[in-house]
Design a protein around this motif. Structure first.
Motif, short mmCIF file in Angstrom:
data_model
loop_
_atom_site.label_atom_id
_atom_site.label_comp_id
_atom_site.label_asym_id
_atom_site.label_seq_id
_atom_site.Cartn_x
_atom_site.Cartn_y
_atom_site.Cartn_z
N GLU A 146 0.81 -1.21 0.00
CA GLU A 146 0.00 0.00 0.00
C GLU A 146 0.85 1.27 0.00
O GLU A 146 0.50 2.27 -0.65
N SER A 200 -6.34 -2.39 2.44
CA SER A 200 -5.43 -1.45 1.78
C SER A 200 -6.05 -0.89 0.51
O SER A 200 -5.95 0.31 0.22
N LEU A 243 -6.90 3.04 -0.89
CA LEU A 243 -6.33 3.55 -2.15
C LEU A 243 -7.40 3.97 -3.16
O LEU A 243 -7.09 4.66 -4.13
#
Length: 306
Positions: A162, A191, A195
């Motif tokens: 990540e 993660s 994002l």
């Protein structure tokens, strides 16, 4: 290939339930003498070997409760052979067809990330679908070497981390036939959520261990694999996303379409007979056709709330 180091017992990697909530699912069927660079290759001839697995009574995930280390798995995938570039193209077409209704719900088509991209065949489909920025993560150097030259700038060699990306920078994150292979699928999808841009979507494809064909074949199903650290059902695949904060979670089974010679690769039969039959089939007029079958693959998706 050296023997895999074994960790202590882990809880369920989906819901965190302990060993007291697990029951035996698969016994250890590994044979170290049969391990090779092909053992961690995608779309290989099935070996029907597996680590011991248990099944979580809470969330329906089957998982290896004493898995090899992350370092061992990363090194194994890095060194793996690759001989399935043609099948990767066929798989990408199937994923694109199955994903089309989900993409219609996306607000933007800026950046897309594929975790476990192989030759980046699916990224090419996303380019055709209008995505402006394409990024793929792939640990196998052989798979990257097999990618066409125009795709290689999209691919980053290594494992997904990540920290290598900016928060809320992707409209779409895909992970096809990879969630079974990582040691912590919950951490991966958590993660991915961080994002994603608000309104973005994560899409995974996994085997459905409860699909009729996998139940019929039992230990002779291709999903019984030394690479698999966990096996999902349709229920647990959706629950993975719900448990980690996704909204509008959904899922559906779909058909893959491959040449008959590839389907033959997956059929449980004596190896010598399979080699002869495959050699005769390849290059024949019949093998030019693609045969669509639902063999128990399941696509799940979840959106990031606004």
């Amino acid at each position: 290939m050296k023997h895999a180091p074994i960790l202590t017992v882990r809880p369920c990697p989906l819901c965190g339930a302990g060993a007291d909530q697990a029951e035996p699912f698969l016994s250890d069927s590994r044979d170290e003498s049969r391990l090779s660079a092909s053992s961690f290759a995608s779309r290989k001839v099935p070996e029907y070997m597996s680590h011991a697995m248990v099944c979580c009574r809470v969330c329906d995930l089957a998982y290896v409760d004493r898995p090899p280390s992350v370092e061992y798995l990363a090194a194994s995938y890095h060194a793996a052979d690759y001989d399935s570039a043609d099948e990767a193209e066929d798989a990408a077409d199937a994923y694109a067809r199955a994903l089309a209704p989900v993409l219609q719900r996306l607000k933007g088509r800026g950046a897309a990330l594929e975790i476990g991209t192989g030759t980046a065949a699916f990224l090419d489909r996303l380019k055709d679908a209008g995505f402006a920025e394409l990024v793929g993560i792939e640990p196998s150097s052989a798979a990257i070497a097999a990618a066409p030259a125009h795709r290689r700038p999209w691919i980053r060699e290594g494992i997904f981390e990540e920290a290598n990306f900016r928060a809320e920078s992707f409209d779409l994150i895909c992970c096809f036939m990879t969630l079974e292979h990582v040691q912590d699928p919950g951490a991966l999808v958590a993660s991915a959520l961080r994002l994603l841009k608000p309104g973005g979507v994560f899409v995974g494809v996994t085997h459905d261990r409860r699909a009729w064909l996998n139940r019929l074949l039992g230990r002779r199903s291709p999903i019984v694999d030394i690479e698999h650290m966990q096996l999902f059902s349709a229920q647990s695949a959706r629950r993975l996303l719900q448990h980690n904060g996704y909204d509008a979670v959904g899922g559906a089974s779909f058909r893959n379409s491959y040449r008959p010679s590839y389907w033959l690769r997956l059929v449980p039969m004596p190896a010598a007979f399979k080699r002869v039959a495959t050699r005769l089939l390849r290059g024949s007029w019949f093998d030019r056709w693609h045969l669509p079958l639902n063999v128990g693959n399941f696509m799940s998706w979840g959106f990031k709330g606004n």
